[in-house]
Design a protein around this motif. Sequence first.
Motif, PDB file in Angstrom:
ATOM      1  N   SER A   1      -0.614  -7.653  -6.431  1.00  0.00           N
ATOM      2  CA  SER A   1      -0.597  -7.659  -5.340  1.00  0.00           C
ATOM      3  C   SER A   1      -0.394  -6.209  -4.092  1.00  0.00           C
ATOM      4  CB  SER A   1       0.508  -8.337  -5.000  1.00  0.00           C
ATOM      5  OG  SER A   1       1.903  -7.216  -5.740  1.00  0.00           O
ATOM      6  N   PHE A   2      -0.804  -4.960  -5.703  1.00  0.00           N
ATOM      7  CA  PHE A   2      -0.363  -3.252  -5.378  1.00  0.00           C
ATOM      8  C   PHE A   2      -2.247  -2.905  -5.287  1.00  0.00           C
ATOM      9  CE2 PHE A   2       3.368  -4.397  -7.744  1.00  0.00           C
ATOM     10  CZ  PHE A   2       4.305  -3.966  -6.406  1.00  0.00           C
ATOM     11  N   ASP A   3      -1.947  -1.948  -4.496  1.00  0.00           N
ATOM     12  CA  ASP A   3      -2.778  -0.944  -4.116  1.00  0.00           C
ATOM     13  C   ASP A   3      -2.679   0.100  -3.230  1.00  0.00           C
ATOM     14  OD1 ASP A   3      -5.909   0.335  -2.975  1.00  0.00           O
ATOM     15  OD2 ASP A   3      -5.921  -1.401  -1.726  1.00  0.00           O
ATOM     16  N   ARG A   4      -3.175   0.750  -5.459  1.00  0.00           N
ATOM     17  CA  ARG A   4      -2.406   2.299  -5.289  1.00  0.00           C
ATOM     18  C   ARG A   4      -3.588   3.517  -4.900  1.00  0.00           C
ATOM     19  NH1 ARG A   4       0.202   2.068 -11.291  1.00  0.00           N
ATOM     20  NH2 ARG A   4       0.802   0.386 -11.779  1.00  0.00           N
ATOM     21  N   SER A   5      -4.451   2.414  -3.988  1.00  0.00           N
ATOM     22  CA  SER A   5      -5.834   3.581  -3.568  1.00  0.00           C
ATOM     23  C   SER A   5      -5.222   4.769  -2.301  1.00  0.00           C
ATOM     24  CB  SER A   5      -7.575   3.028  -3.407  1.00  0.00           C
ATOM     25  OG  SER A   5      -6.661   2.581  -2.113  1.00  0.00           O
ATOM     26  N   PHE A   6      -4.119   4.332  -2.251  1.00  0.00           N
ATOM     27  CA  PHE A   6      -3.421   5.416  -1.123  1.00  0.00           C
ATOM     28  C   PHE A   6      -2.385   6.701  -1.538  1.00  0.00           C
ATOM     29  CE2 PHE A   6      -4.975   1.534   1.233  1.00  0.00           C
ATOM     30  CZ  PHE A   6      -5.567   1.653   2.398  1.00  0.00           C
ATOM     31  N   PRO A   7      -3.033   7.511  -1.340  1.00  0.00           N
ATOM     32  CA  PRO A   7      -2.498   8.707  -2.103  1.00  0.00           C
ATOM     33  C   PRO A   7      -0.559   8.722  -1.468  1.00  0.00           C
ATOM     34  CG  PRO A   7      -3.823   9.196  -1.221  1.00  0.00           C
ATOM     35  CD  PRO A   7      -4.049   8.388  -1.273  1.00  0.00           C
ATOM     36  N   LEU A   8       0.215   9.621  -2.443  1.00  0.00           N
ATOM     37  CA  LEU A   8       1.636   9.610  -1.658  1.00  0.00           C
ATOM     38  C   LEU A   8       1.442  10.912  -0.853  1.00  0.00           C
ATOM     39  CD1 LEU A   8       4.511   8.663  -0.863  1.00  0.00           C
ATOM     40  CD2 LEU A   8       4.861   9.894  -2.984  1.00  0.00           C
TER      41      LEU A   8
ATOM     42  N   VAL B   1       0.805  -1.344   0.301  1.00  0.00           N
ATOM     43  CA  VAL B   1       0.032   0.088   0.435  1.00  0.00           C
ATOM     44  C   VAL B   1       0.671   1.438  -0.087  1.00  0.00           C
ATOM     45  CG1 VAL B   1      -1.814  -1.063   0.867  1.00  0.00           C
ATOM     46  CG2 VAL B   1      -0.080  -0.250   2.587  1.00  0.00           C
ATOM     47  N   ALA B   2       2.097   1.054   0.325  1.00  0.00           N
ATOM     48  CA  ALA B   2       3.242   2.481  -0.211  1.00  0.00           C
ATOM     49  C   ALA B   2       4.501   1.836  -0.252  1.00  0.00           C
ATOM     50  CB  ALA B   2       3.325   3.208   1.540  1.00  0.00           C
ATOM     51  N   ALA B   3       5.668   2.598  -0.796  1.00  0.00           N
ATOM     52  CA  ALA B   3       6.692   2.104  -1.521  1.00  0.00           C
ATOM     53  C   ALA B   3       7.612   3.208  -0.811  1.00  0.00           C
ATOM     54  CB  ALA B   3       6.820   1.793  -3.023  1.00  0.00           C
ATOM     55  N   THR B   4       8.629   2.333  -0.753  1.00  0.00           N
ATOM     56  CA  THR B   4       9.828   3.089  -0.921  1.00  0.00           C
ATOM     57  C   THR B   4      11.304   2.875  -1.545  1.00  0.00           C
ATOM     58  OG1 THR B   4      10.916   1.674   1.241  1.00  0.00           O
ATOM     59  CG2 THR B   4      10.060   3.700   2.199  1.00  0.00           C
ATOM     60  N   ARG B   5      12.392   3.940  -1.388  1.00  0.00           N
ATOM     61  CA  ARG B   5      13.481   3.757  -2.290  1.00  0.00           C
ATOM     62  C   ARG B   5      14.607   3.240  -1.543  1.00  0.00           C
ATOM     63  NH1 ARG B   5      14.265   0.839  -7.493  1.00  0.00           N
ATOM     64  NH2 ARG B   5      11.779   1.862  -9.033  1.00  0.00           N
ATOM     65  N   SER B   6      15.604   2.752  -1.482  1.00  0.00           N
ATOM     66  CA  SER B   6      16.683   3.354  -0.654  1.00  0.00           C
ATOM     67  C   SER B   6      17.948   3.123  -1.696  1.00  0.00           C
ATOM     68  CB  SER B   6      16.483   2.455   0.631  1.00  0.00           C
ATOM     69  OG  SER B   6      16.724   0.367   0.067  1.00  0.00           O
TER      70      SER B   6
ATOM     71  N   GLN C   1      -7.504   4.439   9.673  1.00  0.00           N
ATOM     72  CA  GLN C   1      -6.479   4.399  10.371  1.00  0.00           C
ATOM     73  C   GLN C   1      -4.873   3.936   9.812  1.00  0.00           C
ATOM     74  OE1 GLN C   1      -9.417   2.596  11.328  1.00  0.00           O
ATOM     75  NE2 GLN C   1      -9.987   3.889  12.758  1.00  0.00           N
ATOM     76  N   LEU C   2      -4.809   2.729   8.674  1.00  0.00           N
ATOM     77  CA  LEU C   2      -4.071   2.806   7.950  1.00  0.00           C
ATOM     78  C   LEU C   2      -3.987   4.448   6.938  1.00  0.00           C
ATOM     79  CD1 LEU C   2      -2.117  -0.014   7.448  1.00  0.00           C
ATOM     80  CD2 LEU C   2      -4.272  -0.284   4.995  1.00  0.00           C
ATOM     81  N   ALA C   3      -4.447   4.740   6.081  1.00  0.00           N
ATOM     82  CA  ALA C   3      -4.221   5.850   6.243  1.00  0.00           C
ATOM     83  C   ALA C   3      -3.775   6.599   5.980  1.00  0.00           C
ATOM     84  CB  ALA C   3      -4.991   6.110   4.568  1.00  0.00           C
ATOM     85  N   ASP C   4      -4.458   6.924   7.678  1.00  0.00           N
ATOM     86  CA  ASP C   4      -3.062   7.635   8.461  1.00  0.00           C
ATOM     87  C   ASP C   4      -1.846   7.798   9.003  1.00  0.00           C
ATOM     88  OD1 ASP C   4      -3.383  10.370  10.702  1.00  0.00           O
ATOM     89  OD2 ASP C   4      -2.701   9.055  11.174  1.00  0.00           O
ATOM     90  N   PHE C   5      -1.552   6.305   9.196  1.00  0.00           N
ATOM     91  CA  PHE C   5      -0.706   5.713   9.596  1.00  0.00           C
ATOM     92  C   PHE C   5       0.428   5.913   8.521  1.00  0.00           C
ATOM     93  CE2 PHE C   5       2.886   2.038   9.175  1.00  0.00           C
ATOM     94  CZ  PHE C   5       3.091   2.081  10.666  1.00  0.00           C
ATOM     95  N   LEU C   6       0.281   5.726   7.135  1.00  0.00           N
ATOM     96  CA  LEU C   6       1.030   5.646   5.685  1.00  0.00           C
ATOM     97  C   LEU C   6       1.010   7.235   5.702  1.00  0.00           C
ATOM     98  CD1 LEU C   6      -1.037   3.236   3.708  1.00  0.00           C
ATOM     99  CD2 LEU C   6       1.083   3.095   5.373  1.00  0.00           C
ATOM    100  N   ARG C   7       0.301   8.076   5.859  1.00  0.00           N
ATOM    101  CA  ARG C   7       1.239   9.968   5.629  1.00  0.00           C
ATOM    102  C   ARG C   7       1.706   9.830   7.074  1.00  0.00           C
ATOM    103  NH1 ARG C   7      -0.431  14.074   8.485  1.00  0.00           N
ATOM    104  NH2 ARG C   7      -1.880  12.800  10.282  1.00  0.00           N
ATOM    105  N   ARG C   8       1.589   9.498   8.021  1.00  0.00           N
ATOM    106  CA  ARG C   8       2.519   9.796   9.011  1.00  0.00           C
ATOM    107  C   ARG C   8       3.641   8.921   9.068  1.00  0.00           C
ATOM    108  NH1 ARG C   8       0.312  11.267  13.798  1.00  0.00           N
ATOM    109  NH2 ARG C   8      -1.798  11.951  14.023  1.00  0.00           N
ATOM    110  N   VAL C   9       4.231   7.767   7.249  1.00  0.00           N
ATOM    111  CA  VAL C   9       5.336   7.117   7.731  1.00  0.00           C
ATOM    112  C   VAL C   9       6.119   7.305   6.848  1.00  0.00           C
ATOM    113  CG1 VAL C   9       6.572   4.921   7.011  1.00  0.00           C
ATOM    114  CG2 VAL C   9       4.630   4.660   8.653  1.00  0.00           C
ATOM    115  N   ALA C  10       5.000   8.428   6.120  1.00  0.00           N
ATOM    116  CA  ALA C  10       6.146   8.994   4.756  1.00  0.00           C
ATOM    117  C   ALA C  10       6.511  10.372   5.086  1.00  0.00           C
ATOM    118  CB  ALA C  10       4.703   9.331   3.840  1.00  0.00           C
TER     119      ALA C  10
END
Length: 325
Positions: free
Chosen positions: A317-324, A112-117, A236-245
Amino acid sequence: MSFAIFSVVPRALVKPLAAIIVAIPAMLVLCARPAAAADLPVLKVGDQSLQTRGILEASGQLKDLPYKIEWFNFPAAQPLGEALNAGAVDVGGLGDAPLVFALAAGARVRAVAATRSNPLDLAIVVGPHSPLTDVASLKGKRLATTRGSIGHYLALAALKKANLSASDVAFVFLAPADAKAALASGSVDAWSVWDPYTALGESRDHDRIIANGVGLSEGLSYQVATEAAIAGKRAQLADFLRRVAIGQRWALTHPDEVAAMQSRVTGLPTDVLKTVYQRGQVHPVAIDDTVVAAQQRTADTYEAANVIRAHLDVRASFDRSFPLP
């Protein structure tokens, strides 16, 4: 400094190495406001080596949560993936290769969210007195890693680049704690691993890196949620992902603060953790077609090496509905 959560840390986490090598996932964080706790929804979050938690605490993103977080810490991605598969956690961080491994095992999860390193933190290491100097010298040797991990993926990719096959080495699949002990004792010749284990080994034991993930690993990691959490805990998931980003972006320019907070949480040396954050340069990215294509390459590599037995089309396996944010 006040936090919306407080730590319940087992005694074993006080010592530096034990802080990141735990045999059994443990719930580490509970809500600090018991009067309201019964009325708040709960989001169960899986973490690896407390890295997500450290970033969120240091960046202040755990203040004023409209829900409770229960943290579960894991020493590697494989047991975290198993916990997601079992529904024991709602969301957790997995690298690209462990996500493939979890999906191949039938896990009903979505990225539901991605990072690169920068994959400098992903490395094949040997002891300080080892005669091994490069991947080609691994032929006929014993190579430890955790099955299905990003370390496993690196080993396969590095061997292929060196014109070796997986059968040219003796893979020894171990959890990180056992792999570290095996390397130190000489039971294995090399270890394919990731930070913070890589940085700790370099700093404390003077392990040497003979290969890293640059040019071999996609450098992708994900926040992965269960289908049940996506459906039932979306707010709750959307809020958590926002905080993580937000926390990840903040950490890019505040490695000292993140390392200091992480050190207080885990007991690991601050300089080791600063190395982890500075060389990793983890940053959020949108889940787009390039990310999906990179993930498919990772799945295809595992399929070619018979790590997974059937072809996996990763698009589902991806859900793109949670905006960055």
